[in-house]
Design an enzyme around this catalytic site. Structure first.
Site, PDB file in Angstrom:
ATOM      1  N   HIS A 275       4.144  -2.114   2.765  1.00 15.02           N
ATOM      2  CA  HIS A 275       4.138  -0.791   2.137  1.00 15.02           C
ATOM      3  C   HIS A 275       5.399  -0.605   1.313  1.00 15.02           C
ATOM      4  O   HIS A 275       6.511  -0.828   1.834  1.00 15.02           O
ATOM      5  CB  HIS A 275       4.067   0.306   3.207  1.00 15.02           C
ATOM      6  CG  HIS A 275       2.797   0.252   4.016  1.00 15.02           C
ATOM      7  ND1 HIS A 275       2.617  -0.660   5.028  1.00 15.02           N
ATOM      8  CD2 HIS A 275       1.645   0.961   3.915  1.00 15.02           C
ATOM      9  CE1 HIS A 275       1.396  -0.492   5.549  1.00 15.02           C
ATOM     10  NE2 HIS A 275       0.789   0.473   4.891  1.00 15.02           N
TER      11      HIS A 275
ATOM     12  N   ASP B 154       0.828  -1.202   0.000  1.00 19.07           N
ATOM     13  CA  ASP B 154       0.000   0.000   0.000  1.00 19.07           C
ATOM     14  C   ASP B 154       0.871   1.265   0.000  1.00 19.07           C
ATOM     15  O   ASP B 154       2.049   1.238   0.368  1.00 19.07           O
ATOM     16  CB  ASP B 154      -0.880   0.025   1.258  1.00 19.07           C
ATOM     17  CG  ASP B 154      -1.950  -1.068   1.254  1.00 19.07           C
ATOM     18  OD1 ASP B 154      -1.935  -1.920   0.356  1.00 19.07           O
ATOM     19  OD2 ASP B 154      -2.790  -1.039   2.174  1.00 19.07           O
TER      20      ASP B 154
HETATM   21 ZN    ZN Z   1      -2.476   3.094   3.581  1.00 14.97          ZN
END
Ligand code: ZN
Length: 219
Positions: free
Chosen positions: A161, A9
């Site tokens: 991430h 993400d």
């Molecule tokens: Zn996020």
């Protein structure tokens, strides 16, 4: 043997995302990238490469500032629609959208009633998560946390991430340990992490939408 659905993400990042893609290719692991509109606008090449290599591209808002259930006013078009338009042909056909949790928390702060309506009307598939090892604030320690989370026999929707904080320097080692354990990587998300599928509610929504929530909006 555990099953893991891997996602990245808050990218794309011009330095980190290509390195992540190199590792995923070498390990033969498929993933989904939930991108931010403002970063995609600046770094589209990384997302294009991810798409070309078989990874799925999802929408994770434009700005990632305030969770949509806490954002003042009507921001769905600005945060979701604008990002989806920019994703364009890179989009998964199910129009994957992941709301911002504000540190990974699940709850009614995820969506406003207006955002939920926007997702339903737009035929989006709203994807949540169940494993957040915290690589965004713990760039070294997340590996142990993630290994523990992925040892659970229930399928894991693991959130990492592609951010430039150094955490992804451990990605190859982490994937290697999971593969050595016999972990199966799948691209589909666990059913209990899907809130809407192509605009249709597939789970009770009330726990994920800020009040006032209209019960009639659940079907
Ligand atoms: Zn996020």
């Amino acid at each position: 043997m555990s099953t893991v659905t891997l996602s990245f993400d808050n990218g794309p990042d011009p330095d980190v995302t290509p390195a992540v893609l190199d590792i995923l290719r070498a390990r033969g692991v498929p993933a989904t990238f939930f991108v931010l509109g403002h970063k995609l606008a600046a770094h589209r090449a990384a997302a294009e490469r991810a798409h070309a290599e078989g990874h799925w591209i999802g929408n994770h808002t434009w700005s990632h500032t305030t969770p949509l259930g806490q954002a003042p006013g009507a921001v769905a078009e600005k945060e979701i629609g604008r990002t989806q338009a920019l994703i364009g042909a890179l989009s998964h056909p199910d129009r994957l959208f992941r709301p911002q949790g504000g540190g990974g928390a699940l709850g009614p702060h995820l969506l406003s009633g207006g955002a939920l309506r926007y997702l339903r009307n737009g035929g989006y598939t709203c994807v949540l998560w169940n494993a957040v090892p915290g690589d965004f604030h713990d760039p070294d320690g997340w590996v142990e946390t993630a290994l523990t989370l992925c040892a659970d026999p229930a399928p894991a929707a693991l959130v990492l991430h592609d951010l430039p904080n150094g955490a992804m320097r451990h990605l190859d080692r982490f994937l290697g340990m999971l593969l050595d354990r016999g972990t199966r990587f799948v691209q589909d998300f666990p059913a209990d992490c899907i809130l809407l599928r192509r605009g249709h509610a597939v789970r009770p929504l009330a726990n994920y939408v800020t009040a006032p929530f209209e019960a009639g909006a659940t079907s």
